[in-house]
Every structure is written in C-alpha cells, then in structure tokens.
Design a protein around this motif. Structure first.
Motif, mmCIF file in Angstrom:
data_model
loop_
_atom_site.group_PDB
_atom_site.id
_atom_site.type_symbol
_atom_site.label_atom_id
_atom_site.label_comp_id
_atom_site.label_asym_id
_atom_site.label_seq_id
_atom_site.Cartn_x
_atom_site.Cartn_y
_atom_site.Cartn_z
ATOM 1 N N GLY A 143 0.773 -1.232 0.000
ATOM 2 C CA GLY A 143 0.000 0.000 0.000
ATOM 3 C C GLY A 143 0.801 1.277 0.000
ATOM 4 N N VAL A 144 2.118 1.202 -0.063
ATOM 5 C CA VAL A 144 2.948 2.408 -0.057
ATOM 6 C C VAL A 144 2.843 3.117 -1.411
ATOM 7 C CG1 VAL A 144 5.353 3.192 -0.110
ATOM 8 C CG2 VAL A 144 4.564 1.684 1.714
ATOM 9 N N GLN A 145 2.601 4.426 -1.366
ATOM 10 C CA GLN A 145 2.542 5.226 -2.593
ATOM 11 C C GLN A 145 3.894 5.823 -2.952
ATOM 12 O OE1 GLN A 145 -1.080 7.355 -0.768
ATOM 13 N NE2 GLN A 145 -1.218 7.864 -2.938
ATOM 14 N N PHE A 146 4.635 6.246 -1.932
ATOM 15 C CA PHE A 146 5.917 6.905 -2.170
ATOM 16 C C PHE A 146 6.984 6.310 -1.261
ATOM 17 C CE2 PHE A 146 2.661 10.293 -2.817
ATOM 18 C CZ PHE A 146 2.738 10.331 -4.199
ATOM 19 N N GLY A 147 8.117 5.993 -1.859
ATOM 20 C CA GLY A 147 9.236 5.485 -1.083
ATOM 21 C C GLY A 147 10.107 6.630 -0.587
ATOM 22 N N PRO A 148 11.353 6.334 -0.273
ATOM 23 C CA PRO A 148 12.282 7.370 0.175
ATOM 24 C C PRO A 148 12.832 8.169 -0.997
ATOM 25 C CG PRO A 148 13.387 5.261 0.067
ATOM 26 C CD PRO A 148 11.944 4.984 -0.265
ATOM 27 N N VAL A 149 13.436 9.309 -0.687
ATOM 28 C CA VAL A 149 14.316 9.969 -1.650
ATOM 29 C C VAL A 149 15.480 9.012 -1.904
ATOM 30 C CG1 VAL A 149 15.784 11.986 -2.032
ATOM 31 C CG2 VAL A 149 13.603 12.242 -0.815
ATOM 32 N N ASN A 150 15.980 8.979 -3.144
ATOM 33 C CA ASN A 150 16.897 7.900 -3.506
ATOM 34 C C ASN A 150 18.218 7.908 -2.763
ATOM 35 O OD1 ASN A 150 19.411 7.362 -5.667
ATOM 36 N ND2 ASN A 150 18.008 5.665 -5.349
ATOM 37 N N ASN A 151 18.783 9.061 -2.491
ATOM 38 C CA ASN A 151 20.136 9.078 -1.936
ATOM 39 C C ASN A 151 20.302 10.227 -0.960
ATOM 40 O OD1 ASN A 151 21.344 11.455 -3.625
ATOM 41 N ND2 ASN A 151 20.373 10.121 -5.139
ATOM 42 N N LYS A 152 21.323 10.117 -0.143
ATOM 43 C CA LYS A 152 21.507 11.091 0.933
ATOM 44 C C LYS A 152 21.750 12.511 0.418
ATOM 45 C CE LYS A 152 23.977 11.781 5.294
ATOM 46 N NZ LYS A 152 25.030 11.256 6.197
ATOM 47 N N PRO A 153 22.606 12.716 -0.597
ATOM 48 C CA PRO A 153 22.777 14.097 -1.076
ATOM 49 C C PRO A 153 21.476 14.730 -1.547
ATOM 50 C CG PRO A 153 24.535 12.705 -1.915
ATOM 51 C CD PRO A 153 23.542 11.792 -1.266
ATOM 52 N N GLN A 154 20.634 13.952 -2.246
ATOM 53 C CA GLN A 154 19.374 14.518 -2.728
ATOM 54 C C GLN A 154 18.404 14.756 -1.568
ATOM 55 O OE1 GLN A 154 19.043 15.624 -5.700
ATOM 56 N NE2 GLN A 154 16.957 16.355 -5.397
ATOM 57 N N TYR A 155 18.360 13.862 -0.619
ATOM 58 C CA TYR A 155 17.550 14.022 0.600
ATOM 59 C C TYR A 155 17.946 15.305 1.328
ATOM 60 C CZ TYR A 155 16.291 12.825 5.499
ATOM 61 O OH TYR A 155 15.818 12.827 6.794
ATOM 62 N N GLU A 156 19.245 15.526 1.443
ATOM 63 C CA GLU A 156 19.712 16.730 2.126
ATOM 64 C C GLU A 156 19.377 17.984 1.328
ATOM 65 O OE1 GLU A 156 23.822 15.813 2.668
ATOM 66 O OE2 GLU A 156 23.474 14.778 4.597
ATOM 67 N N ARG A 157 19.408 17.877 0.006
ATOM 68 C CA ARG A 157 19.058 19.037 -0.820
ATOM 69 C C ARG A 157 17.581 19.398 -0.657
ATOM 70 N NH1 ARG A 157 19.947 22.457 -4.852
ATOM 71 N NH2 ARG A 157 18.360 22.701 -6.461
ATOM 72 N N VAL A 158 16.714 18.411 -0.723
ATOM 73 C CA VAL A 158 15.283 18.681 -0.550
ATOM 74 C C VAL A 158 15.028 19.275 0.832
ATOM 75 C CG1 VAL A 158 12.986 17.637 -0.414
ATOM 76 C CG2 VAL A 158 14.587 16.913 -2.207
ATOM 77 N N SER A 159 15.657 18.698 1.852
ATOM 78 C CA SER A 159 15.492 19.205 3.219
ATOM 79 C C SER A 159 15.935 20.665 3.311
ATOM 80 C CB SER A 159 16.299 18.354 4.205
ATOM 81 O OG SER A 159 15.878 17.000 4.170
ATOM 82 N N GLU A 160 17.066 20.968 2.675
ATOM 83 C CA GLU A 160 17.611 22.321 2.708
ATOM 84 C C GLU A 160 16.692 23.309 1.986
ATOM 85 O OE1 GLU A 160 21.351 24.814 0.769
ATOM 86 O OE2 GLU A 160 21.273 22.628 0.597
#
Length: 463
Positions: free
Chosen positions: A305-322
C-alpha cells in the motif's frame, strides 16, 4: 559486469545503499580503466557484424522486450532495493522498458530517394555512428537505459552503458539478462563512480555520448566530447511550471496535478516543479493539494500500500530538506508536510508550500523531490513571463476548462513539451527533449532514432 558477452568480476567494489534504511545493501563492481578499455574494444569489434544485419537487430530487440516482460518482477525487486520506489512502480518501469523495446524493434529506418532521373539515382540513408557511450541517472535507471539502448541498437550501433553509482544493480542485471539475446560486445555494462563516467566521455572509441542527468554534469560531458567532435544527446534538468487559468476547476485538476508533481516521489526531470495559480483559486488549490499530500502513504517500497518510497540518496535528501527549510525560513507556509520523517532511511513528508513566490530557491531551482511550491499570480502575462524566466526549458503545462485558450497559452511556453490539461504524458513515439539548459537533442520516436545515425548520400551516376 557484462563485457563482450561475459560476466566480468572486478578487484574493487563500492557499496549500494538501500534508501529505505540508509544502510549498504549490496556491493557493486568498480570498473578499472583497463576494463573500460576492454568494454570499448568489445563494442568496436562487434560493430561490423551487428550493423550489417538489420533483421537480426529487430529480432534481438523483440526478444529483449519479451525478457523484460517475463522477468519484470525479478528485476523490479532489484530496482526497489536500490532506488526505493514502490515495487509496483518498479515492476511497471521494467514493463515500460519492454514497451519501448517493442516500439523501436518495429520502427522504420527510412531511406529517401531525392533524385531518380536520366542523370543519377540519389538516395539519402541513415548509417550507424559506431560505439555509443550511454550514461544514465538514478531516478529511472532501467527505463532511461532502454530509451538509449533501443534506438541505438536498432540503428546498428553498439553500446557501453554506465548507470549511476546510486543505482547500478538493475543495469547490471539488464546486462546479464540481455546476454541471452544479444551477440557478445553489442551491449557492455560497466559500473563505477564519477571517474568512470569521465573516462568514458574522453575515451577515443565512442562516436556518440548519450547522457541523462544534471545540467552541471551535462556541461562537463559536452566539454569532454568537444575535442573529438563526438556527437552528444543531453537530457538534463527541468523546473517545469504548471499554469492554472482562471477557469480551471481545482477539484477536477487536483488529482492530476498532484500525480504529475509527486510521481516517483517528485524525482522526475519533467515532473511539475512549481504551480502558478490565479488569486481567485489559490486557497482552493492549496487546500486540495495539501489534502492529497497529507493522505499519501510513505514507506519502504516493499511494504503493502505504499505510494511513495524514500528519496533515492543522501545528497538529494539533504538538498530537498535544505530547500524546504530555506522556503519556510523565508516566510513560506507548509500547507502539508514540511520536514523529514523521523527514523532510518531518506524519507521526507510530501510537502505543499504556500505563500511563496519567485525568488525563493525552491521556486527558482529544480528540487527533484517530494516538495511543491504553489505560487499566486494576478496577471496571466506575468505568470507566463515567470514560467519562462529560467534557464530550464524541459516541459510545462496549462490547465483550464477552455482547452483552446489553454492551448494558446501553452504554445507560449519555452519548453520541449507543452501539455494541456495533463502532464507527464510520455510515450515511445513522442519526442522528448528540452530548450535552453534542459538539453541538446531529443529522445524517443523517429527523431530519437535519427539522433543515433549519420546521414549519408549515396549518389549513383547513370551518365
């Protein structure tokens, strides 16, 4: 790896992280310079026979498509492990790869007679370029590899493929599977870090580089190709606008807008990245999109039932967070989401940002993740100008109940694809490419096929 039709080991490896846990899940081979040379040599050696037999090429592509269909769940599980997307979406990506292969297996390679008289018979034909170096990204590693492989191989080229180091496993599996139907050397798959990509683009064997990725890397690829006059196709970033007209129905378009912005967790080069909404509709649109975001189920791609998984990688995760934190610090309001999700892995709440305008980094830059800014406008001319006021020009969309009016506005967008009342409507027969910094050349359709060919005039005198 796959080199000259054989499984090849390496002395070095690198870790592949499962983005749902943030931990290394597998080791991938790290190719040496010598192994890249071997792959290039194998592709060059396979070229004369492969380019000679068009029916065999078509048969091989059909067989490759059948393998994608038959093994879609097996390959899809590998894709979910390394990329993070839900298993159903990963399986559909593999099936999509099969659809693209089928399309190109049947696509005509035209020959055009431009003169046939008493003086001469003159024909324009399309010849393969030679060895193609293909470099692919981490968001759709398998499908975007096939976008390159299918037309390149149909045209009679051979290929050396390098996937992103964040998602090498599915491409390694692709090489393994296609050994069953492709002659040795026709497709070689090598993996490694950014250094391997630089070796490929400067290597003296390839005559064509097909790259999908960031603008910054695309510029480096073009610079590396220039001294040898290698041909390039560059599919780069996008900051795609969606403009709602004042006759749009927020309730009717909310589902499509949300789906086109958050597909693959927002990690799509041509996804909606910013939405321009007239003031009269602004509150309703923000509310409708926030409701969709708040209701979305985020989690491990293997969970039901999951629609969205994680952001693929740590640099991109940090960019979105920033980018989201920067927007909130600048006065934007999180109508939904707004922060990372506590726990292991690179999970981020599906985020709708309101009370924001051009000038905020997340509006002006490509966020490539699950966060969408909604920008208010009062004058349509101003909205069009703001939508076009960027170095990007991949795609965009216009939404309204008067389709003719919406089409007129869409024709004014400076982008490779302008959609009306839809977005992300991609198909193998439809060319895909960008204006400005979003790319050079196109993929898909006969136009994408032509990008892997050189024109040759065959002139036979009758005098």
């Amino acid at each position: 790896m796959t080199i000259d039709g054989q499984a090849v080991q390496t002395t070095g490896t690198f870790g592949v992280v499962n983005p749902a846990t943030g931990e290394v899940a597998e080791q991938a081979p790290d190719a040496s310079r010598e192994q890249l040379d071997q792959a290039m040599a194998a592709a060059a050696a396979a070229l004369p026979e492969w380019r000679r037999d068009e029916p065999a090429r078509r048969k091989a592509l059909q067989a490759a498509a059948d393998l994608m269909f038959a093994r879609s769940e097996e390959i899809g599980r590998i894709l979910t492990l390394e990329q993070g997307k839900p298993l159903g979406d990963a399986t559909m990506e593999v099936i999509g790869a099969g659809v693209w292969l089928k399309y190109f297996a049947d696509l005509e390679l035209p020959r055009e007679v431009i003169q046939d008289d008493d003086a001469a018979f003159v024909e324009v034909v399309r010849r393969p370029m030679g060895v193609v170096a293909a470099i692919t990204p981490w968001n759709y590693p398998l499908l975007l590899a096939i976008w390159k492989l299918a037309p390149a191989l149909l045209a009679g080229n051979t290929m050396v493929l390098k996937p992103s180091p964040f998602t090498p496993l599915s491409s390694l599996k692709l090489g393994e599977v296609l050994r069953e139907v492709l002659p040795p050397g026709v497709l070689n798959v090598v993996t490694g870090g950014d250094g391997l990509g630089a070796w490929m683009t400067s290597h003296d064997v390839p005559r064509k580089i097909s790259f999908t990725g960031s603008v910054a890397t695309g510029k480096r690829v073009a610079a590396a190709a220039a001294p040898d006059l290698k041909r390039v196709t560059l599919e780069l970033g996008g900051n795609d606008p969606a403009i709602l007209l004042d006759d749009a129905d927020p309730a009717a378009v909310a589902d499509k807008l949300f789906g086109a912005a958050f597909m693959n967790n927002g990690q799509v080069c041509s996804a909606i990245k910013r939405v321009y909404v007239p003031e009269s509709l602004y509150g309703d649109v923000v509310e409708a999109l926030a409701a969709k975001a708040s209701a979305a189920k985020v989690g491990d791609g293997f969970a039901e039932g999951v629609q969205f998984g994680p952001v693929n990688n740590k640099p991109q995760y940090e960019r979105v967070s920033e980018l989201v934190a920067d927007a909130l610090a600048g006065g934007a309001r999180a109508a939904a989401g707004g922060k990372p999700i506590d726990g292991p892995g690179y999970f981020f709440e599906p985020t709708i940002l309101a009370d924001i305008s051009d000038g905020a980094r997340i509006v002006d830059e490509e966020q490539f993740g699950p966060a969408l800014p909604i920008v208010k406008y009062n004058d349509l001319e101003e909205a069009i100008s703001r939508a076009n006021g960027t170095h990007f020009g991949l795609s965009g969309s216009v939404w309204g109940t008067d389709a003719e009016r919406a089409s007129e506005v869409a024709a004014r967008l400076e982008c490779g694809t302008a959609w009306v009342n839809t977005h992300l409507a991609l198909a193998p027969h439809q060319p895909f490419g960008g204006f400005k910094w979003s790319g050079v050349g196109v993929e898909n359709g006969p136009w994408g096929l032509y990008g892997f060919t050189e024109l040759q005039v065959v002139h036979r005198s009758k005098a």
